[in-house]
Design an enzyme around this catalytic site. Structure first.
Site, PDB file in Angstrom:
ATOM      1  CG  MET A   1     -10.641   5.173   4.657  1.00 29.83           C
ATOM      2  SD  MET A   1     -12.110   5.511   5.664  1.00 29.83           S
ATOM      3  CE  MET A   1     -13.414   5.206   4.465  1.00 29.83           C
ATOM      4  CG  ASP A   2      -6.327  -0.985   0.475  1.00 28.53           C
ATOM      5  OD1 ASP A   2      -7.219  -1.847   0.574  1.00 28.53           O
ATOM      6  OD2 ASP A   2      -5.307  -1.137  -0.226  1.00 28.53           O
ATOM      7  N   GLY A   3      -7.645  -1.927   3.513  1.00 25.31           N
ATOM      8  CA  GLY A   3      -7.114  -2.938   4.421  1.00 25.31           C
ATOM      9  C   GLY A   3      -8.044  -3.410   5.520  1.00 25.31           C
TER      10      GLY A   3
END
Length: 272
Positions: free
Chosen positions: A38-40
Site C-alpha cells: 500500500m504505497d503512496g
C-alpha cells in the site's frame, strides 16, 4: 428521490455490475492469493494538502474496498503490507500516530458488523510482533482470537515485518528445532543434514498461507521493498501508477486479467 435513496440505488447498481464482471472473470482461473503493497499514503496527503495521518485514513478506506472486492470474487487469501520494520525509523511522532491509527482500526476489525465478520474472514498478524508497543500487540492478539473460527477467507496483515527478518527468524527456529532433535537422538551423523528448504518454509511467518499469485504495488513502483521475497518467485507483479488511496475496482480487474493472461507462463515456471 433524496440523497439516501440515490446512494442506495448507486450501491445496488455497483454491486450488480461487479457481480457481472466477476462472473466473466470466473470463466478463467482466478487467483487464490493477492498481496498488496500500500504505497503512496504520505504522497497523497501532500498532494491534497491533508494534515498528517489523513492520507493513511483515506488509504484504510481503500483497503476496505479492495478487501470487499477480493472476497466477493472468491479470493481466499489477501495479504497487506501495513508497516515495515524500516518504518520505525520515521519520526517518533509519525510512528506513534500510525500505531494509534492501527490500534483503532484493529479494534474495528472485530466488531460484529465489520467486513471480516460479514465475509467470515480469519485475521493473522504477520511479523516480528514483539517490536510493537503493548497496546497494539494486545489488540492484534484479540483480533486473531476473535476471528479464529472464521474459515471462508483469510486476511494476513504484515506489521513490523520485513522479508529478511522473516527468513532470519525461520533459520533460527529451524536450527533450534534440529539441534533439539540431535540432542535427543544423541547421534552425530544427523548434523550433516541439519536444515532443509522445507524446514525453513515451515517456520516462516507466512507459512499459514500459500505463496501469492499476484502482488499489487501502487504508485508505479516495481520494487518489493523487502516484502515476501521468499514467496514471490513465481507471482505476477502489478504496478498501477495511482497512489494507494486512489486505487479502485478497475485496477484489481486489470491485475486479475494480467494474471489470467500470464497463467500458462507462471505455471510453467513453477514446474522448472
Amino acid at each position: 428521490m433524496d440523497i439516501k435513496q440515490r446512494t442506495q440505488m448507486y450501491t445496488s447498481l455497483s454491486s450488480f455490475a461487479r457481480k457481472c464482471i466477476f462472473g466473466i472473470l470466473s470463466v478463467a482461473t482466478l487467483p487464490n492469493h493477492i498481496a498488496f503493497i500500500m504505497d503512496g499514503n504520505r504522497r497523497y496527503s501532500k498532494q491534497h494538502n491533508l494534515v498528517d495521518g489523513e492520507g493513511h485514513k483515506v488509504g484504510y478506506s481503500s483497503l476496505m474496498s479492495m478487501l470487499r472486492y477480493c472476497y466477493e470474487l472468491g479470493v481466499k487469501y489477501v495479504t497487506v503490507y501495513a508497516f515495515s520494520i524500516e518504518n520505525f525509523k520515521r519520526s517518533p511522532e509519525e510512528v506513534q500516530s500510525l500505531m494509534d491509527l492501527m490500534e483503532e482500526k484493529i479494534e474495528g476489525l472485530i466488531k460484529e458488523e465489520s467486513l471480516v465478520n460479514q465475509y467470515g474472514v480469519r485475521v493473522y498478524f504477520i511479523g516480528n510482533l514483539k517490536l510493537l508497543n503493548k497496546s497494539v500487540r494486545l489488540a492484534a492478539a484479540r483480533a486473531m482470537d476473535a476471528t479464529a473460527k472464521n474459515s471462508k477467507a483469510v486476511l494476513l496483515i504484515c506489521i513490523a515485518y520485513t522479508s529478511t527478518d522473516e527468513i532470519l527468524h525461520s533459520v533460527e527456529e529451524s536450527c533450534e528445532e534440529k539441534w533439539d532433535e540431535i540432542k535427543v537422538l544423541n547421534d552425530k551423523k544427523h548434523e550433516k543434514d541439519i536444515i532443509s528448504v522445507l524446514d525453513i518454509e515451515r517456520h516462516m511467518y507466512m507459512a499459514v498461507a500459500p505463496d501469492p499469485d499476484i502482488i499489487i504495488r501502487t504508485s508505479g513502483e516495481t520494487r518489493l521493498s523487502n516484502f515476501l521475497l521468499w514467496q514471490s518467485s513465481n507471482c505476477l507483479l502489478c504496478s498501477p501508477s495511482v497512489l494507494w488511496p486512489e486505487i479502485g475496482f478497475r485496477h484489481l480487474v486489470q491485475a486479475i486479467l494480467g494474471f489470467q493472461y500470464n497463467l500458462y507462463y507462471l505455471n510453467k515456471q513453477k514446474q522448472t
